[in-house]
Design a protein around this motif. Structure first.
Motif, PDB file in Angstrom:
ATOM      1  N   GLU A 173      -4.349  30.855 -16.659  1.00  0.00           N
ATOM      2  CA  GLU A 173      -4.559  31.913 -17.644  1.00  0.00           C
ATOM      3  C   GLU A 173      -5.982  32.457 -17.592  1.00  0.00           C
ATOM      4  O   GLU A 173      -6.211  33.667 -17.615  1.00  0.00           O
ATOM      5  N   PHE A 180      -5.050  13.952 -15.424  1.00  0.00           N
ATOM      6  CA  PHE A 180      -5.173  12.538 -15.038  1.00  0.00           C
ATOM      7  C   PHE A 180      -4.417  12.351 -13.728  1.00  0.00           C
ATOM      8  O   PHE A 180      -3.356  11.726 -13.699  1.00  0.00           O
ATOM      9  N   ASN A 191     -13.289  16.729 -22.953  1.00  0.00           N
ATOM     10  CA  ASN A 191     -12.076  15.962 -23.252  1.00  0.00           C
ATOM     11  C   ASN A 191     -11.899  14.965 -22.115  1.00  0.00           C
ATOM     12  O   ASN A 191     -11.131  15.189 -21.192  1.00  0.00           O
ATOM     13  N   ARG A 243      -2.270  21.518  -8.256  1.00  0.00           N
ATOM     14  CA  ARG A 243      -1.964  20.462  -9.224  1.00  0.00           C
ATOM     15  C   ARG A 243      -1.317  19.284  -8.496  1.00  0.00           C
ATOM     16  O   ARG A 243      -0.825  19.423  -7.375  1.00  0.00           O
ATOM     17  N   GLY A 266       0.209  14.348 -12.816  1.00  0.00           N
ATOM     18  CA  GLY A 266      -0.753  14.032 -13.858  1.00  0.00           C
ATOM     19  C   GLY A 266      -1.768  15.128 -14.147  1.00  0.00           C
ATOM     20  O   GLY A 266      -2.542  15.010 -15.089  1.00  0.00           O
ATOM     21  N   THR A 267      -1.773  16.191 -13.370  1.00  0.00           N
ATOM     22  CA  THR A 267      -2.605  17.348 -13.720  1.00  0.00           C
ATOM     23  C   THR A 267      -2.064  17.918 -15.017  1.00  0.00           C
ATOM     24  O   THR A 267      -0.852  18.049 -15.165  1.00  0.00           O
ATOM     25  N   ASN A 268      -2.931  18.263 -15.978  1.00  0.00           N
ATOM     26  CA  ASN A 268      -2.355  18.822 -17.203  1.00  0.00           C
ATOM     27  C   ASN A 268      -3.128  19.977 -17.809  1.00  0.00           C
ATOM     28  O   ASN A 268      -2.805  20.437 -18.899  1.00  0.00           O
ATOM     29  N   CYS A 269      -4.159  20.465 -17.130  1.00  0.00           N
ATOM     30  CA  CYS A 269      -4.853  21.650 -17.638  1.00  0.00           C
ATOM     31  C   CYS A 269      -4.568  22.854 -16.742  1.00  0.00           C
ATOM     32  O   CYS A 269      -5.337  23.806 -16.702  1.00  0.00           O
ATOM     33  N   ASP A 270      -3.469  22.780 -15.984  1.00  0.00           N
ATOM     34  CA  ASP A 270      -3.191  23.822 -14.989  1.00  0.00           C
ATOM     35  C   ASP A 270      -2.845  25.160 -15.618  1.00  0.00           C
ATOM     36  O   ASP A 270      -3.294  26.206 -15.145  1.00  0.00           O
ATOM     37  N   LEU A 271      -2.062  25.160 -16.704  1.00  0.00           N
ATOM     38  CA  LEU A 271      -1.605  26.440 -17.246  1.00  0.00           C
ATOM     39  C   LEU A 271      -2.749  27.253 -17.837  1.00  0.00           C
ATOM     40  O   LEU A 271      -2.867  28.452 -17.601  1.00  0.00           O
ATOM     41  N   GLU A 272      -3.633  26.592 -18.594  1.00  0.00           N
ATOM     42  CA  GLU A 272      -4.749  27.338 -19.177  1.00  0.00           C
ATOM     43  C   GLU A 272      -5.755  27.762 -18.099  1.00  0.00           C
ATOM     44  O   GLU A 272      -6.449  28.764 -18.244  1.00  0.00           O
ATOM     45  N   GLU A 320     -12.160  26.692 -19.322  1.00  0.00           N
ATOM     46  CA  GLU A 320     -10.872  27.390 -19.511  1.00  0.00           C
ATOM     47  C   GLU A 320     -10.347  27.231 -20.931  1.00  0.00           C
ATOM     48  O   GLU A 320      -9.418  27.922 -21.329  1.00  0.00           O
ATOM     49  N   LYS A 321     -10.950  26.335 -21.707  1.00  0.00           N
ATOM     50  CA  LYS A 321     -10.483  26.135 -23.077  1.00  0.00           C
ATOM     51  C   LYS A 321     -11.295  26.954 -24.078  1.00  0.00           C
ATOM     52  O   LYS A 321     -11.128  26.820 -25.294  1.00  0.00           O
TER      53      LYS A 321
END
Lengths: 785, 258
Positions: B21, B57, B157, B9, B12-18, B221-222
């Motif tokens: 997972e 981002f 997204n 990450r 501005g990285t924001n999809c790291d947790l999912e 991942e979503k």
């Protein structure tokens, strides 16, 4: 050479005080100035500019909420503060063990499960948005995320409620110096998308409302929900702890934001107050969030002993409030600046965005600095906590302010205010002749901006980053139907969920008490509709000038409604915010916004896999209505369409409402409900249409079966009585469902059909026959830029 | 031994947790590290068998989406990344991660770190959050999508997801079957009206010439469980597991051999 001005105010006359007030732009009242003068006379001291600015900020309406704390004479009643008498009183009386922290920190905190707590906050960012729609809304989002981070919680979902002037208003009706609502809408939506998407907080719930009352004063409510391990909530600074400002640099942007937010606007405000609007940087904020959460979680205990955000009033307010039981010593020379020549008072009150204040025990300093360095977060070590009961502000060796915390927080002279009891106008009964056919009326109501699809905005917001969004704002086959509430699954290892909804309708403001009850009922029923329970409420008032006794009277009535609603629904307030002085002066007269109360409801659902959406699921299933329909078309979308004033504003019968809500929840838990949608703006007709749109199916309904004493068809179709749902029940489950509904008003009124049309019959005649295509077209065409 | 994956990450990285997972769900051990830490010790990369660049981002998407992160990676980790890819280890970028890989020049061809295509602002001009159908190219040698259904459903997204490239590059990609998923109808018709962002050839996901570097604009991942589907309340027959998990599982299984 630093520039600190000192004033010998003990010798000032009232006139001198007022001149000083103007010169420094303090926005203090004469009573307040006199109190300050008295204090300095007693201490035989001179006042520095920084000290005076501290009073200006901490005592501003924005930070101190004077109106909500002041004594008010309301008719023969004597009210000892609206907040204490109504809002907080309900919380205190309900005394819920799951309310962990209400009205005392940056956000309300309630229990989620054994391990975790939920933090919630809704802010208003109205004044900045009027001046600069993009920056105002942008920093509104940034501010409310920091409120959540300010209690140490991870922001996981956000909400926004927006109020604009009519989209079709002609330019000559937009006063000089203001934006056309179309521009405001575009810029505000763009800003919310930019900030929320970039920080990675899904925008999951919201509303949009248009009225001529918001042309000069658009409103932006920004909300955020966060999650925190209970054991990691900490606010225990100790003498000797170091004080740090982390995040972006400090500049002149946002100076006087708090006092500006407490003033009213005119066409020249944009020139005078330009510096009062801040500029946002979402990536800076994201870095701070990442760094703080690491500091919270990476060791046995959080590395900080206190955290709070730098919001209205900047360092002045954050430092004084954070250490008000202790005291501290601050050196402003160590704050990193955007401009080299800022005076100490400017550094002290700057509202530059993306900054947090923390205190750190000395032994943790190295560890926390290591985290900040890796995350690229700026750090300023600005002082130390002391047990002195004062805030001593230095610039290097020089004292630039010495603030007595006792006087700062206890010395403010609260005004005694006068409120007038508002007369309920426009409620006389209006009786229309029934028409043969209401298809066209339904289509036009569907296309009303307040009701129509908000897909244009919603799809610009990332509403699923984090992968926690279980019920999304757009629902149904093609993602075209509206949702009643959002359901968030905050933890990856648990099926428990948070249900987020809102309520509020300024069209009901001619009866502020009923408006408040309706807002609470709407927020709760939206929550219940998806399966939410154990509901906590947030109140957000945007109002006109409270010094106008009539405006204040309306505020008192709405607050009374809040108290009665919270008690009746057993739903405590956990946080709130007021934004007053939403007034425009055109030189001759003052125009206030419509009194605008927004209620946010936060529920929980034990298992998100049981939650329910609004879209019709399957042809052949039964359609029920739950709740009773009264003659309540005052402020309704139907009357708006017909250009009619008058009619009764919907009220709430909480006893009956609670019975209904309990039963709906039971039915949802037992899996009996396939679809559920509340009836609100546009009444039964609109609710049915929206369920068809979502499900891409039709419905056939018999109007004569709807529980009501009304005979006129338009009233039954479009009344906006509270506490009602349209429910879809699968074939074979109707007996169990009806058994459960015994004791409340309900009726089986029709069934879902595969033909793509909504048919409503009365006396064996079709009074509505709308094709799905037409309904979608009308519903979706209004907000399409 | 469990596969060790690294999720990198940056600001501005924001999809790291999912993303973490999803990888855990796929059976991997996962480390989530800030780029700055890896930069201090680039040899860290050698400890991992699978590398994932998540969405977000990065650096605010200033200049253009993923550009700054790509430049920083190229300047600081070029040697190590090259080694990782040359060894045949799997590298994957989702959304902003895809934008990074394209601008870094690891996609569509992992040669010499030269950018040969781009992801630019959607033809609508707006960010868009929407679920889309993706037609799978069965002849692709992408190791991430082995046994993918003919059509899968995932959310997009993004604001800069329009895949563009010179015709020569597109032809080469077509020849090599490097176009992995294209925006389509539910039944797999690849037509302009199902194209949400104006991508050339409706391109949604591509792999490099060897199949071990993969970039995808939609977010697998979503959609790793049924309840993330936007209309799960309607469909009784949805599988408990979402369609996105397949991609992570393939990656983890493939990474096992390194």
């Amino acid at each position: 050479m630093i520039s600190v001005k000192v004033f010998k105010i003990s010798s000032y006359s009232d006139e001198d005080l007022l001149r000083l007030n103007d010169e420094l732009d303090l926005n203090l009242s004469l009573d307040e100035l006199r109190a300050i003068k008295k204090f300095y006379s007693e201490k035989s001291r001179q006042a520095t500019d920084l000290e005076l600015h501290t009073f200006s900020q901490v005592w501003s309406e924005h930070c101190f909420h004077k109106t909500f704390k002041s004594r008010i004479k309301f008719g023969n009643e004597e009210i000892d503060g609206i907040f204490k008498t109504y809002i907080f009183k309900a919380t205190k009386e309900l005394n819920k063990s799951w309310c962990l922290n209400t009205f005392s920190d940056n956000a309300g905190i309630i229990e989620f499960d054994d391990r975790y707590a939920i933090a919630v906050k809704v802010e208003t960012h109205n004044h900045p948005t009027a001046l600069d729609p993009f920056c105002g809304a942008h920093t509104g989002m940034g501010g409310v995320y920091r409120d959540i981070l300010g209690v140490g919680a991870r922001p996981i979902a956000s909400m926004d409620y927006l109020f604009f002037g009519p989209l079709d208003i002609t330019n000559e009706h937009v006063p000089h110096g203001f934006y056309h609502p179309k521009i405001t809408v575009k810029r505000v939506v763009e800003a919310i998308a930019d900030y929320g998407n970039k920080v990675g907080i899904p925008t999951v719930n919201g509303s949009m409302f248009f009225d001529v009352g918001y042309v000069t004063n658009p409103l932006v409510y920004a909300g955020c929900v966060g999650i925190i391990p209970k054991a990691r909530y900490i606010k225990q600074p100790k003498p000797g702890d170091l004080i740090l400002v982390i995040g972006g640099k400090t500049g002149r942007d946002g100076i006087h934001g708090a006092s500006f937010a407490s003033a009213s606007l005119s066409g020249v405000s944009s020139e005078i107050y330009y510096s009062a609007v801040q500029v946002g940087n979402p990536i800076e904020e994201k870095k701070i969030i990442d760094a703080i959460l690491r500091a919270r979680d990476e060791y046995e205990k959080p590395l900080y002993s206190l955290i709070t955000d730098l919001g209205g009033g900047g360092l002045a307010v954050a430092v004084c409030e954070s250490f008000k039981d202790l005291g501290c010593r601050i050196d402003l020379s160590s704050v990193q600046l955007k401009h080299s020549n800022m005076a100490p008072w400017e550094i002290w009150v700057s509202e530059s965005q993306e900054r947090m204040l923390i205190s750190v025990p000395k032994e943790n300093l190295e560890k926390i600095l290591e985290i900040f360095e890796e995350e690229g977060v700026g750090v300023n070590l600005i002082g130390e906590v002391e047990k002195s009961n004062r805030v001593s502000v230095y610039f290097k060796e020089e004292v630039v302010g010495d603030i007595d915390l006792n006087f700062l927080f206890k010395g403010i002279p609260l005004p005694r205010m006068k409120a007038e009891i508002p007369k309920l106008t426009n409620q006389e009964e209006v009786l229309l002749e029934d028409e043969e056919d209401y298809t066209q009326s339904l289509l036009e109501v569907l296309s009303h901006p307040n009701i129509s699809s908000k897909e244009w905005a919603i799809r610009q917001y990332d509403h699923e980053v984090g992968a926690r969004t279980i019920l999304k704002p757009l629902q149904g086959v093609n993602g075209e139907g509206p949702g009643d509430a959002a359901v968030i699954k905050p933890l990856y290892d648990s099926w428990k969920g948070i249900v987020i909804s809102n309520g509020g309708n300024p069209n009901y403001s001619s009866d502020p008490y009923a408006m408040a009850l309706s807002a609470i009922d709407e927020a709760i029923r939206n929550n219940v509709s998806c399966g939410g329970r154990r509901i906590a409420l947030l109140d957000n008032f945007s109002w006109g000038d409270p010094n106008d006794p009539l405006e204040l009277g309306k505020l008192v009535l709405a607050a009374k409604g809040c108290y009665d609603g919270a008690i009746a629904f057993d739903a405590p307030f956990i946080s709130g915010k007021d934004s007053l002085y939403n007034v425009y002066h055109d030189g001759k007269k003052s125009i206030s916004i419509p009194p605008t109360l927004m209620i946010t409801a936060i529920g929980i659902i034990p298992d998100v896999r049981k939650s329910v959406t609004t879209d019709f699921k399957r042809s052949g299933n039964y359609i029920y209505i739950i709740g009773f329909t009264y003659d309540e078309l005052g402020g309704s979308a139907f009357f708006k369409l017909k250009g009619i004033n008058g009619g009764k504003i919907p009220t709430v019968y909480p006893e009956r409402a609670r019975q209904i809500y309990d039963r709906i929840i039971k039915a949802i838990d037992r899996g009996l409900i396939k679809a559920c949608h509340d009836c609100s703006e546009g009444g039964i007709a609109v609710a049915l249409a929206e369920m068809c749109i979502g499900g891409y199916l039709g419905a056939e309904v018999n109007l004569d079966k709807i529980p009501t004493n009304l005979t006129r068809k338009y009233k039954i179709l479009f009344s906006e009585s509270n506490s009602r749902f349209i429910v879809e029940v699968a074939q074979g489950y109707e007996r169990e469902f009806e058994h459960l509904m015994r004791g409340v008003s309900y009726a089986k009124i029709g069934y879902v059909i595969s033909e793509k049309e909504l048919i409503i019959n009365s006396s064996k005649k079709k009074i509505v026959n709308a094709s799905l295509q037409d309904m979608i077209r009308y519903w979706k065409s209004t907000l399409a830029f | 031994m469990k596969v060790k994956s690294l999720v990198i990450r940056a600001e501005g990285t924001n999809c790291d947790l999912e993303t973490v997972e999803a990888l855990k769900l796929a059976g991997s051990e996962v480390d989530l590290l800030h780029f700055n830490r890896i930069l201090r010790n680039p040899s860290l990369l050698e400890e991992y068998q699978l590398l994932v660049f998540p969405g977000g981002f990065s650096y605010g998407d200033c200049i253009s989406a993923g550009k700054i992160f790509a430049d920083l990676l190229g300047a600081g980790l070029r040697k190590e990344l090259n080694k990782f890819v040359e060894a045949g280890k799997p590298v994957m970028g989702v959304c902003n991660g895809f934008q990074v890989l394209i601008k870094l020049g690891l996609l569509p061809f992992s040669k010499d770190f030269v950018q040969q295509a781009s992801l630019v602002v959607n033809s609508t001009g707006y960010f868009i959050d929407k679920w889309v159908y993706l037609k799978y190219n069965e002849r692709s040698k992408c190791i991430f999508t082995k046994d993918s259904p003919n059509v899968i459903y995932l959310p997009i997204n993004h604001k800069e997801g329009r895949f563009v490239a010179p015709e020569k590059i597109l032809n080469k990609m077509l020849e090599n079957n490097q176009i992995v998923y294209q925006y389509s109808s539910q039944s797999g018709d690849v037509e302009e009206r199902y194209n949400p962002n104006g991508s050339f050839l409706n391109i949604a996901a591509v792999c490099n010439e060897f199949g071990n570097v993969f970039g995808i604009m939609p977010h697998p991942e979503k959609y790793v469980n049924k309840y993330q589907h936007p209309a799960w309340t309607r469909y009784q027959n949805l599988k408990e597991e979402g369609e996105g998990i397949l991609i992570y599982r393939n990656a983890v299984n493939f990474a096992r051999k390194f």
